[in-house]
Design a protein around this motif. Structure first.
Motif, short mmCIF file in Angstrom:
data_model
loop_
_atom_site.label_atom_id
_atom_site.label_comp_id
_atom_site.label_asym_id
_atom_site.label_seq_id
_atom_site.Cartn_x
_atom_site.Cartn_y
_atom_site.Cartn_z
N UNK A 81 0.82 -1.21 0.00
CA UNK A 81 0.00 0.00 0.00
C UNK A 81 0.85 1.25 0.00
N UNK A 82 0.21 2.33 -0.40
CA UNK A 82 0.78 3.66 -0.32
C UNK A 82 -0.32 4.55 0.22
N UNK A 83 0.02 5.37 1.22
CA UNK A 83 -0.96 6.31 1.76
C UNK A 83 -1.17 7.44 0.77
N UNK A 84 -2.42 7.86 0.62
CA UNK A 84 -2.75 8.98 -0.26
C UNK A 84 -3.69 9.92 0.47
N UNK A 85 -3.64 11.19 0.12
CA UNK A 85 -4.51 12.16 0.78
C UNK A 85 -5.85 12.33 0.06
N UNK A 86 -6.00 11.72 -1.12
CA UNK A 86 -7.24 11.81 -1.88
C UNK A 86 -7.31 10.60 -2.80
N UNK A 87 -8.21 9.66 -2.53
CA UNK A 87 -8.27 8.44 -3.33
C UNK A 87 -8.69 8.68 -4.77
N UNK A 88 -9.59 9.62 -5.00
CA UNK A 88 -10.02 9.89 -6.38
C UNK A 88 -8.87 10.44 -7.21
N UNK A 89 -8.14 11.40 -6.63
CA UNK A 89 -6.99 11.98 -7.34
C UNK A 89 -5.91 10.92 -7.53
N UNK A 111 -5.05 8.31 3.95
CA UNK A 111 -4.21 8.61 5.11
C UNK A 111 -4.98 9.30 6.23
N UNK A 112 -6.15 8.82 6.54
CA UNK A 112 -7.00 9.46 7.55
C UNK A 112 -6.48 9.29 8.97
#
Length: 130
Positions: free
Chosen positions: A7-15, A58-59
């Motif tokens: 996995x990789x943490x992201x701040x916006x799944x859609x983007x 990344x919540x």
């Protein structure tokens, strides 16, 4: 034993989905909604049953601190192999990808380049000349 998921943490799944599919060329494998969270994975188009990359929101404050810390230190969150790093670099640059390191030979026959995934991470592409 084999690696099935990373996995990789992201701040916006859609983007993130847009970047990892439309820019990098991965394909969506799983997209399961779980309320405000989602299980969203992509895979290589060359191996649709291979290792999945989870684009994990990344919540969690710990995830945010980790993501921010490695980004600020210039550490890539993940690495992807490519056949021709120079061609891939030029293609991605033309698509507007911002690189923090252009193709650079690092160890032996390994050449890497590092870019910003627009979702809070640096990602590395690499190739190994034979």
């Amino acid at each position: 034993m084999k690696i099935m998921l990373t996995s990789v943490f992201v701040d916006d799944q859609d983007r993130a989905l847009k970047f990892y599919t439309e820019v990098l060329g991965f394909v969506k494998k799983s997209d399961v909604s779980a309320g405000e969270y989602g299980w969203l994975t992509v895979v290589s188009p060359d191996d649709r049953n291979g290792t999945e990359l989870l684009l994990e929101l990344n919540s969690n404050p710990v995830a945010q601190a980790y993501q921010k810390g490695i980004f600020e230190q210039g550490i890539p969150a993940t690495s992807f192999g490519v056949e021709d790093i120079h061609a891939e670099y030029e293609k991605l640059k033309e698509q507007g990808v911002k690189f923090t390191m252009e193709p650079t030979k690092v160890v032996g026959q390994v050449t890497i380049a590092v870019s910003d995934d627009t979702c809070g991470n640096l990602i590395q592409i690499q190739t190994m000349q034979k």
